[in-house]
Design an enzyme around this catalytic site. Structure first.
Site, PDB file in Angstrom:
ATOM      1  N   LYS A  47       0.863  -1.185   0.000  1.00 43.10           N
ATOM      2  CA  LYS A  47       0.000   0.000   0.000  1.00 43.10           C
ATOM      3  C   LYS A  47       0.897   1.232   0.000  1.00 43.10           C
ATOM      4  O   LYS A  47       1.583   1.502   0.982  1.00 43.10           O
ATOM      5  CB  LYS A  47      -0.921   0.015   1.223  1.00 43.10           C
ATOM      6  CG  LYS A  47      -1.927   1.170   1.193  1.00 43.10           C
ATOM      7  CD  LYS A  47      -2.822   1.152   2.416  1.00 43.10           C
ATOM      8  CE  LYS A  47      -3.927   2.206   2.278  1.00 43.10           C
ATOM      9  NZ  LYS A  47      -3.378   3.577   2.128  1.00 43.10           N
ATOM     10  N   ASP A  76       2.073   5.165  -0.010  1.00 40.93           N
ATOM     11  CA  ASP A  76       1.664   6.348   0.740  1.00 40.93           C
ATOM     12  C   ASP A  76       1.936   7.579  -0.115  1.00 40.93           C
ATOM     13  O   ASP A  76       2.981   8.216  -0.012  1.00 40.93           O
ATOM     14  CB  ASP A  76       2.455   6.412   2.052  1.00 40.93           C
ATOM     15  CG  ASP A  76       1.913   7.466   3.003  1.00 40.93           C
ATOM     16  OD1 ASP A  76       0.847   8.038   2.698  1.00 40.93           O
ATOM     17  OD2 ASP A  76       2.553   7.718   4.043  1.00 40.93           O
ATOM     18  N   GLU A 110       2.935   1.169   5.350  1.00 38.07           N
ATOM     19  CA  GLU A 110       1.597   1.596   5.771  1.00 38.07           C
ATOM     20  C   GLU A 110       0.628   0.429   5.824  1.00 38.07           C
ATOM     21  O   GLU A 110      -0.283   0.397   6.649  1.00 38.07           O
ATOM     22  CB  GLU A 110       1.077   2.664   4.805  1.00 38.07           C
ATOM     23  CG  GLU A 110      -0.255   3.268   5.241  1.00 38.07           C
ATOM     24  CD  GLU A 110      -0.812   4.245   4.225  1.00 38.07           C
ATOM     25  OE1 GLU A 110      -1.969   4.662   4.402  1.00 38.07           O
ATOM     26  OE2 GLU A 110      -0.110   4.581   3.269  1.00 38.07           O
TER      27      GLU A 110
END
Length: 323
Positions: A43, A45, A184
Site C-alpha cells: 500500500k 503512501d 503503511e
C-alpha cells in the site's frame, strides 16, 4: 491480447478513449483475505493518479479529476517514452525515503507544498493497473489480464514510471512482514475481477495502524512564538462537520512554522464546528489532514493522533465519516 490498430480493416471495434475514469477504491478490512484468487501489493503512501497518454499529449489526473500534469513533469516526460499510442495507467505517485519506503511528507515537499530540499525529480509513479491501451478499453478484462498487458510496458524500468510489484503469497504473512518493515499496509485484489469505479470488495486494504483523513477546522498556537501547538480536526456527519479532537504531534520544528503560516492565511470568524476553546483559532475548512491514530475515546475523540500530511479538500479527499 493483440493491440488494436486504427485501420478500418480491423475486425475488433476501436473503443473511444475515456476523458476520465473514476478510480477503483479499496475497502478497509481488518485482516487479509485468503484463497488463490487474491493477489497482494504494497500500500503506497502517496497521491493516486491516472496517467493518460494520447497522441501529442500526456495528462496526469488526480483522483478527483484535477489536471496536475505540471506538478509531475518527470512522470509526464517518462510517459512519452513508453512506446504506446494511447494508454491510461492507474497508480500512485510517491517519494521514497532512505529506507525505500514511500513518505507522504517528502512527496508534498517535492511538488512545492512547503519549502524543501526534495527535488521534483524524486517523485516516482508506481503503476498497478492498465485501463486502456492502443484503442482498447481494458476495464472489462480480469485483473490478471490487465496486469499481463501492463508488465511489459513498465516492468524493470528505473525511471519515473515503474511497476508496483504483485505478490502471490499468504496474505497474513505478507501483512506481518509489511508492518515489520514500517510500511503503511497492503492491498488485496481479486485477480479474476474486471475494473469497477468506486469502492467495492474486490479491492481491499489492510493497514498496520489506523489512518484516516479529517478536515482542519482550526489550530491552537504553540507557547513557542510562530509555531503550531495543535490542529483542530473534524469528521463528516451527514452534511455537517463534527469536532473529533486535536493532533499535536508528527511535525518537525520547520514544518510547525510552515503549517502555522499556511493556516493563518485561512483564519475565519465563522467556525465550521460547534466548539468553544479558549485558545482556538478557527480556519476555513479547506484543508484535510492525514492522521494516524490508535483508537477512538468513548466520547468520540481521536486517541494518540499523529499528523502525517495534508491534502486539499477540493481534490475529493476522503474525509472520515461518522455513522
Amino acid at each position: 491480447m493483440a493491440r488494436a490498430s486504427s485501420k478500418k480493416t480491423d475486425v475488433a471495434p476501436i473503443d473511444p478513449m475515456p476523458a476520465r475514469i473514476d478510480p477503483c477504491l479499496a475497502t478497509l478490512v481488518d485482516k487479509p483475505p485468503k484463497g488463490p484468487d487474491w493477489a497482494f501489493e504494497v500500500k503506497w503512501d502517496g497521491y493516486r493518479l491516472a496517467v493518460h497518454i494520447e497522441p501529442g499529449r500526456v495528462r496526469i489526473l488526480t483522483r478527483g479529476g484535477y489536471d496536475w500534469t505540471e506538478r509531475f513533469p518527470s512522470i509526464a516526460d517518462d510517459a512519452r517514452r513508453l512506446g504506446v499510442k494511447t494508454a491510461i495507467l492507474d497508480g500512485e505517485a510517491v517519494v521514497l525515503n532512505d529506507q525505500g519506503r514511500s513518505d507522504f511528507g517528502m512527496l508534498q515537499r517535492a511538488f512545492g507544498r512547503f519549502p524543501s530540499a526534495v527535488e521534483a525529480e524524486a517523485i516516482v509513479f508506481y503503476a498497478f493497473d492498465l485501463l486502456y491501451l492502443d484503442g482498447r478499453d481494458l476495464r472489462r478484462l480480469p485483473l490478471r489480464e490487465r496486469r499481463r498487458l501492463l508488465e511489459p510496458l513498465v516492468a524493470g524500468r528505473e525511471g519515473a514510471i515503474r511497476l508496483s510489484e504483485e505478490v502471490q503469497a499468504d496474505g497474513d504473512e505478507f501483512f506481518r512482514v509489511a508492518c515489520a518493515h514500517g510500511l503503511e499496509g497492503i492491498i488485496a485484489k481479486r485477480v479474476e475481477k474486471p475494473y469497477r469505479s468506486g469502492r467495492g470488495e474486490w479491492w481491499q486494504k489492510i493497514t498496520c495502524k489506523r489512518r484516516d483523513s479529517f478536515v482542519i477546522v482550526g489550530f491552537e498556537p504553540s507557547t513557542v512564538p510562530g509555531h503550531l501547538g495543535r490542529l483542530l480536526l473534524a469528521a463528516r456527519k451527514g452534511e455537517e462537520l463534527v469536532y473529533v479532537g486535536g493532533c499535536g504531534t508528527g511535525w518537525s520544528n520547520e514544518l510547525s512554522r510552515e503549517l502555522r503560516k499556511l493556516l493563518e492565511e485561512m483564519v475565519t470568524k465563522s467556525p465550521a464546528v460547534n466548539l468553544r476553546r479558549k485558545n482556538a483559532v478557527f480556519t476555513e475548512p479547506v484543508l484535510v489532514a492525514e492522521v494516524e491514530y490508535r483508537a477512538w475515546t468513548d466520547d468520540g475523540k481521536l486517541r494518540h493522533a499523529s499528523f502525517k500530511g495534508i491534502r486539499e479538500r477540493a481534490d475529493d479527499a476522503a474525509v472520515f465519516a461518522l455513522t
